[in-house]
Design a protein around this motif. Structure first.
Motif, PDB file in Angstrom:
ATOM      1  N   LEU A 101       0.695  -1.102  -0.065  1.00 13.99           N
ATOM      2  CA  LEU A 101      -0.199  -0.069  -0.115  1.00 13.99           C
ATOM      3  C   LEU A 101       0.771   1.386  -0.040  1.00 13.99           C
ATOM      4  O   LEU A 101       0.440   2.354  -0.416  1.00 13.99           O
ATOM      5  CB  LEU A 101      -0.958   0.133   1.149  1.00 13.99           C
ATOM      6  N   HIS A 102       2.147   1.281   0.425  1.00 17.86           N
ATOM      7  CA  HIS A 102       3.076   2.392   0.242  1.00 17.86           C
ATOM      8  C   HIS A 102       4.180   2.014  -0.293  1.00 17.86           C
ATOM      9  O   HIS A 102       5.290   1.900   0.184  1.00 17.86           O
ATOM     10  CB  HIS A 102       3.259   2.566   1.850  1.00 17.86           C
ATOM     11  N   LEU A 103       4.011   1.767  -1.646  1.00 17.04           N
ATOM     12  CA  LEU A 103       5.076   1.255  -2.608  1.00 17.04           C
ATOM     13  C   LEU A 103       6.016   2.382  -2.744  1.00 17.04           C
ATOM     14  O   LEU A 103       5.879   3.526  -2.804  1.00 17.04           O
ATOM     15  CB  LEU A 103       4.592   1.095  -4.020  1.00 17.04           C
ATOM     16  N   LYS A 104       7.446   2.059  -2.625  1.00 16.51           N
ATOM     17  CA  LYS A 104       8.568   2.989  -2.660  1.00 16.51           C
ATOM     18  C   LYS A 104       9.197   2.815  -4.162  1.00 16.51           C
ATOM     19  O   LYS A 104       8.825   1.696  -4.818  1.00 16.51           O
ATOM     20  CB  LYS A 104       9.651   2.664  -1.739  1.00 16.51           C
ATOM     21  N   PRO A 105      10.142   3.695  -4.639  1.00 17.04           N
ATOM     22  CA  PRO A 105      10.468   3.646  -6.174  1.00 17.04           C
ATOM     23  C   PRO A 105      11.245   2.435  -6.151  1.00 17.04           C
ATOM     24  O   PRO A 105      11.820   1.856  -5.192  1.00 17.04           O
ATOM     25  CB  PRO A 105      11.059   5.098  -6.199  1.00 17.04           C
ATOM     26  N   LEU A 106      11.023   1.982  -7.246  1.00 22.18           N
ATOM     27  CA  LEU A 106      12.079   0.708  -7.826  1.00 22.18           C
ATOM     28  C   LEU A 106      13.528   1.294  -7.541  1.00 22.18           C
ATOM     29  O   LEU A 106      13.991   2.369  -8.175  1.00 22.18           O
ATOM     30  CB  LEU A 106      11.737   0.326  -9.111  1.00 22.18           C
ATOM     31  N   GLU A 107      14.336   0.425  -7.143  1.00 26.99           N
ATOM     32  CA  GLU A 107      15.944   0.666  -7.294  1.00 26.99           C
ATOM     33  C   GLU A 107      16.453   0.165  -8.501  1.00 26.99           C
ATOM     34  O   GLU A 107      17.465   0.688  -8.731  1.00 26.99           O
ATOM     35  CB  GLU A 107      16.404   0.001  -5.921  1.00 26.99           C
ATOM     36  N   VAL A 108      15.846  -0.946  -9.106  1.00 27.97           N
ATOM     37  CA  VAL A 108      16.354  -1.317 -10.397  1.00 27.97           C
ATOM     38  C   VAL A 108      15.091  -1.588 -11.162  1.00 27.97           C
ATOM     39  O   VAL A 108      14.081  -2.111 -10.792  1.00 27.97           O
ATOM     40  CB  VAL A 108      17.228  -2.567 -10.365  1.00 27.97           C
ATOM     41  N   GLU A 109      15.057  -1.067 -12.353  1.00 31.08           N
ATOM     42  CA  GLU A 109      14.158  -1.320 -13.362  1.00 31.08           C
ATOM     43  C   GLU A 109      14.643  -2.258 -14.377  1.00 31.08           C
ATOM     44  O   GLU A 109      15.559  -1.994 -15.323  1.00 31.08           O
ATOM     45  CB  GLU A 109      13.669  -0.037 -13.951  1.00 31.08           C
TER      46      GLU A 109
END
Length: 225
Positions: A101-109
């Motif tokens: 519910l509180h997704l953080k930005p991806l560190e690797v796409e």
């Protein structure tokens, strides 16, 4: 002249000590110079009177250690009851649902799992590719570090394939897959796909969470259905 002699005599008599006063002064002086007995310098009864006070202070200083030892003994004799399997699974489901519910930005796409693995090289396990039916028709978007029950974990971001979105029932919603090295004493018993067991299905925070163990790795999939 006679008056001068009389005045001098009276002055001398006034300034001189009488025999009694002189004797008293000499006695006082002798008493002061008298050596002090050894018992007066180190009186036995007085020192014993202070001994209980020192023992009391030592007892107060040792009291915290005694309390800690008693708590350890109590804990050893009466350990806390172990949490049930359902309770531990509910805790894991609630934790990963909160992260979803509180997704953080991806560190690797990356759509390639190997590329994500290379980035998450600090983990003490290797993120696995699973053929579980729940993961079918999902494409990898990337990943980041996270944790499950205090164990370092990988969060993989998944999205239904456009050609199978309706079939999957997930629409375009993002799903998150959490993987961590399985520690039975921390995670508790979980369904094991290697033994043919079906993933556990729970509801947490309005979301669906699927839990299982595969290849010594905990899997937790969170989705919005």
């Amino acid at each position: 002249m006679s008056h001068l002699r009389e005045a001098l005599r009276q002055r001398i008599e006034r300034d001189c000590l009488s025999e009694e006063r002189l004797s008293a002064l000499e006695a006082l002086q002798a008493r002061i110079k008298r050596p002090v007995p050894a018992t007066a310098l180190n009186p036995g009864p007085a020192s014993t009177q202070h001994q209980p006070g020192r023992r009391g202070r030592w007892a107060l200083a040792a009291l915290p250690l005694v309390v800690v030892l008693l708590v350890v003994l109590w804990w050893w004799q009466f350990p806390p009851p172990e949490q049930s399997e359902a309770t531990r699974m509910a805790q894991i489901a609630d934790e990963v649902a909160g992260q979803h519910l509180h997704l953080k930005p991806l560190e690797v796409e990356a759509a390639d799992l190997n590329q994500v693995r290379r980035y998450l090289s600090q983990l003490d396990f290797r993120p696995l590719a699973s053929d579980a039916p729940a993961l079918a028709d999902l494409s990898l978007q990337g990943g980041r570090y996270c944790s499950i029950q205090g164990v370092p974990a990988a969060q993989l971001r998944l999205r239904p394939d456009a050609s199978h979105g309706e079939a999957s029932g997930a629409g375009d919603g993002v799903q998150t897959l959490y993987q961590a090295r399985y520690e039975p004493e921390r995670h508790g018993p979980l369904p094991d796909r290697d033994r043919g067991e079906e993933p556990g299905r729970l509801r947490a925070r309005g979301l669906t969470v699927l839990l299982w163990v595969e290849g010594g790795v905990v899997f937790a999939l969170v989705r919005d259905d």
